[in-house]
Design a protein around this motif. Structure first.
Motif, mmCIF file in Angstrom:
data_model
loop_
_atom_site.group_PDB
_atom_site.id
_atom_site.type_symbol
_atom_site.label_atom_id
_atom_site.label_comp_id
_atom_site.label_asym_id
_atom_site.label_seq_id
_atom_site.Cartn_x
_atom_site.Cartn_y
_atom_site.Cartn_z
ATOM 1 N N GLN A 275 -6.710 -7.624 23.206
ATOM 2 C CA GLN A 275 -5.616 -7.328 22.272
ATOM 3 C C GLN A 275 -5.664 -8.310 21.088
ATOM 4 N N TYR A 276 -6.831 -8.889 20.886
ATOM 5 C CA TYR A 276 -7.113 -9.712 19.698
ATOM 6 C C TYR A 276 -6.157 -10.897 19.553
ATOM 7 N N ALA A 277 -6.308 -11.830 20.475
ATOM 8 C CA ALA A 277 -5.443 -13.019 20.522
ATOM 9 C C ALA A 277 -5.380 -13.756 19.192
ATOM 10 N N ALA A 278 -6.528 -13.928 18.545
ATOM 11 C CA ALA A 278 -6.579 -14.710 17.303
ATOM 12 C C ALA A 278 -5.794 -14.037 16.185
ATOM 13 N N LYS A 279 -5.571 -12.728 16.293
ATOM 14 C CA LYS A 279 -4.874 -11.994 15.234
ATOM 15 C C LYS A 279 -3.399 -11.744 15.558
ATOM 16 N N GLN A 280 -3.022 -11.914 16.830
ATOM 17 C CA GLN A 280 -1.659 -11.561 17.254
ATOM 18 C C GLN A 280 -0.586 -12.250 16.416
ATOM 19 N N ALA A 281 -0.680 -13.578 16.319
ATOM 20 C CA ALA A 281 0.316 -14.323 15.546
ATOM 21 C C ALA A 281 0.190 -14.008 14.065
ATOM 22 N N VAL A 282 -1.042 -13.833 13.608
ATOM 23 C CA VAL A 282 -1.280 -13.544 12.182
ATOM 24 C C VAL A 282 -0.574 -12.258 11.767
ATOM 25 N N PHE A 283 -0.654 -11.231 12.595
ATOM 26 C CA PHE A 283 0.039 -9.970 12.293
ATOM 27 C C PHE A 283 1.543 -10.218 12.116
ATOM 28 N N GLY A 284 2.099 -11.030 13.011
ATOM 29 C CA GLY A 284 3.528 -11.353 12.944
ATOM 30 C C GLY A 284 3.873 -12.184 11.715
ATOM 31 N N ILE A 285 3.029 -13.169 11.422
ATOM 32 C CA ILE A 285 3.240 -14.032 10.251
ATOM 33 C C ILE A 285 3.205 -13.202 8.971
ATOM 34 N N GLU A 286 2.239 -12.298 8.886
ATOM 35 C CA GLU A 286 2.101 -11.483 7.673
ATOM 36 C C GLU A 286 3.319 -10.576 7.464
ATOM 37 N N LEU A 287 3.863 -10.036 8.554
ATOM 38 C CA LEU A 287 5.071 -9.221 8.431
ATOM 39 C C LEU A 287 6.248 -10.071 7.946
ATOM 40 N N ALA A 288 6.383 -11.276 8.509
ATOM 41 C CA ALA A 288 7.472 -12.181 8.112
ATOM 42 C C ALA A 288 7.354 -12.573 6.640
ATOM 43 N N LEU A 289 6.139 -12.913 6.199
ATOM 44 C CA LEU A 289 5.924 -13.312 4.801
ATOM 45 C C LEU A 289 6.229 -12.152 3.848
ATOM 46 N N LYS A 290 5.836 -10.956 4.262
ATOM 47 C CA LYS A 290 6.098 -9.766 3.446
ATOM 48 C C LYS A 290 7.605 -9.540 3.301
ATOM 49 N N ALA A 291 8.330 -9.722 4.415
ATOM 50 C CA ALA A 291 9.790 -9.552 4.397
ATOM 51 C C ALA A 291 10.451 -10.581 3.487
ATOM 52 N N LEU A 292 9.970 -11.821 3.566
ATOM 53 C CA LEU A 292 10.531 -12.895 2.732
ATOM 54 C C LEU A 292 10.251 -12.634 1.252
ATOM 55 N N ALA A 293 9.020 -12.203 0.953
ATOM 56 C CA ALA A 293 8.632 -11.968 -0.445
ATOM 57 C C ALA A 293 9.428 -10.824 -1.064
ATOM 58 N N SER A 294 9.698 -9.801 -0.255
ATOM 59 C CA SER A 294 10.420 -8.631 -0.771
ATOM 60 C C SER A 294 11.931 -8.748 -0.568
ATOM 61 N N LYS A 295 12.337 -9.888 0.052
ATOM 62 C CA LYS A 295 13.758 -10.124 0.369
ATOM 63 C C LYS A 295 14.351 -8.996 1.225
ATOM 64 N N THR A 296 13.522 -8.470 2.114
ATOM 65 C CA THR A 296 13.988 -7.421 3.039
ATOM 66 C C THR A 296 14.831 -8.052 4.143
ATOM 67 N N PRO A 297 16.071 -7.617 4.329
ATOM 68 C CA PRO A 297 16.896 -8.198 5.393
ATOM 69 C C PRO A 297 16.382 -7.830 6.780
ATOM 70 N N GLN A 298 16.713 -8.659 7.767
ATOM 71 C CA GLN A 298 16.272 -8.464 9.144
ATOM 72 C C GLN A 298 16.571 -7.047 9.638
ATOM 73 N N ALA A 299 17.748 -6.563 9.329
ATOM 74 C CA ALA A 299 18.178 -5.251 9.826
ATOM 75 C C ALA A 299 17.310 -4.105 9.323
ATOM 76 N N GLN A 300 16.635 -4.324 8.178
ATOM 77 C CA GLN A 300 15.826 -3.250 7.593
ATOM 78 C C GLN A 300 14.331 -3.373 7.895
ATOM 79 N N LEU A 301 13.960 -4.341 8.717
ATOM 80 C CA LEU A 301 12.554 -4.480 9.099
ATOM 81 C C LEU A 301 12.177 -3.360 10.069
#
Length: 317
Positions: A275-301
């Motif tokens: 399940q690609y251990a080295a990428k697991q956290a990266v996928f999560g980090i990238e989603l979080a960074l995208k949300a922060l950059a677009s100012k997307t609130p938690q409820a709309q993720l």
């Protein structure tokens, strides 16, 4: 007090540095991501951490990373403290691989209430517990049930209908442990195998070894043991060897850690899932960074972002 040219230059340099540090152009505007994992005694999470650190290094101008993990798989209280600490240290996002699917929900709610973006990886938080707290936490990860069924289906080809098999699952209160057990059971039921027991090895080598040894004593005609992760599979292989049944009892795992690869090569382990251990956290980090950059609130993720899981056998590249 005498001022030399050097002391004046030093003072000027300090003043310039001070103004730069005070400026929003420096690190203050850079998101701070806290990665909170399960046991770093498990090679899977060390690989996850390495992948996250490599990603941050390659994107050093975009965010800072603080990575942490508990000492053993069941130390839920310590992991709760780590989430609280991340909030206290002004993390803008937390990427969490929870040790318990329900117990972490209250502290996640507290983090979200303080404006922290939270993304769930590896082990899914309990849907009912999230609904009760009225929060949306995106899960970024694979379908564990489908991944385990891939492994179980492959194992079934090496057995015959009616054979006795045992399942050694992870921490029983975790969603991914439950899902992998269900995936194994789906495959065994479809192939007409006899599952004689399901016991928890708590994701750990030693516990997996102890449980496997007990199953082998209780069921001398056991033909296979299905481990919920590769750490437990390592313990199972040792138990099979100690019982003098290497080659007679098939072993499968899940995660495709480095330590399992020699065992896939020589047949001590028949199959695992990557399940690609080295990428697991990266996928999560990238989603979080995208949300922060677009100012997307938690409820709309998004509620879920599916990632890949594949079967790995001796012939896999």
């Amino acid at each position: 007090m005498r001022f030399t040219r050097r002391s004046v230059q030093t003072a000027a340099a300090i003043a310039v540095l001070g103004s730069l540090l005070a400026s929003p152009a420096w690190a203050q505007d850079k998101p701070k991501v806290a990665l909170v994992m399960k046991s770093l005694a498990n090679e899977f999470f060390r690989t996850m951490e390495d992948g996250a650190k490599a990603h941050q290094k390659a994107h050093a101008g975009e965010y800072t990373l603080v990575a942490n993990g508990i000492k053993n798989e069941t130390d839920t209280a310590e992991q709760i403290k780590m989430v609280e600490q991340a909030v206290a240290q002004k993390a803008t996002a937390i990427v969490l691989a929870p040790a318990d699917s329900k117990a972490l929900v209250p502290v996640v709610k507290a983090a979200i209430d303080k404006g922290v973006i939270v993304v769930n990886i590896d082990n899914r938080l309990d849907a009912a517990a999230l609904k009760e707290k009225n929060i949306n936490v995106p899960f970024v990860g694979p379908d564990n049930r489908a991944g385990a069924k891939l492994v179980g289906d492959y194992l079934a080809k090496h057995l015959k209908a009616g054979d006795k098999v045992g399942i050694i699952e992870g921490v029983s209160t975790t969603f991914n442990a439950q899902q992998r057990t269900l995936g194994y059971q789906d495959a065994m039921k479809a192939a007409g195998m006899n599952v004689v027991g399901v016991q928890s090895g708590q994701w750990e080598i030693e516990k997996g070894n102890t449980v496997a040894a007990g199953m082998l004593r209780e069921h001398p005609d056991l033909t296979a043991l299905l481990a919920g992760n590769d750490s437990m599979a390592l313990g199972v292989v040792a138990a099979v060897k100690a019982a003098g049944k290497t080659g007679k009892v098939q072993v499968v795992g899940y995660d495709n850690i480095q330590a399992i690869k020699p065992m896939l090569a020589d047949g001590r382990v028949l199959a695992t899932a990557d399940q690609y251990a080295a990428k697991q956290a990266v996928f999560g980090i990238e989603l979080a960074l995208k949300a922060l950059a677009s100012k997307t609130p938690q409820a709309q993720l998004p509620a879920e972002v599916k990632t890949e899981v594949v079967l790995v056998t001796k012939g896999s590249k």
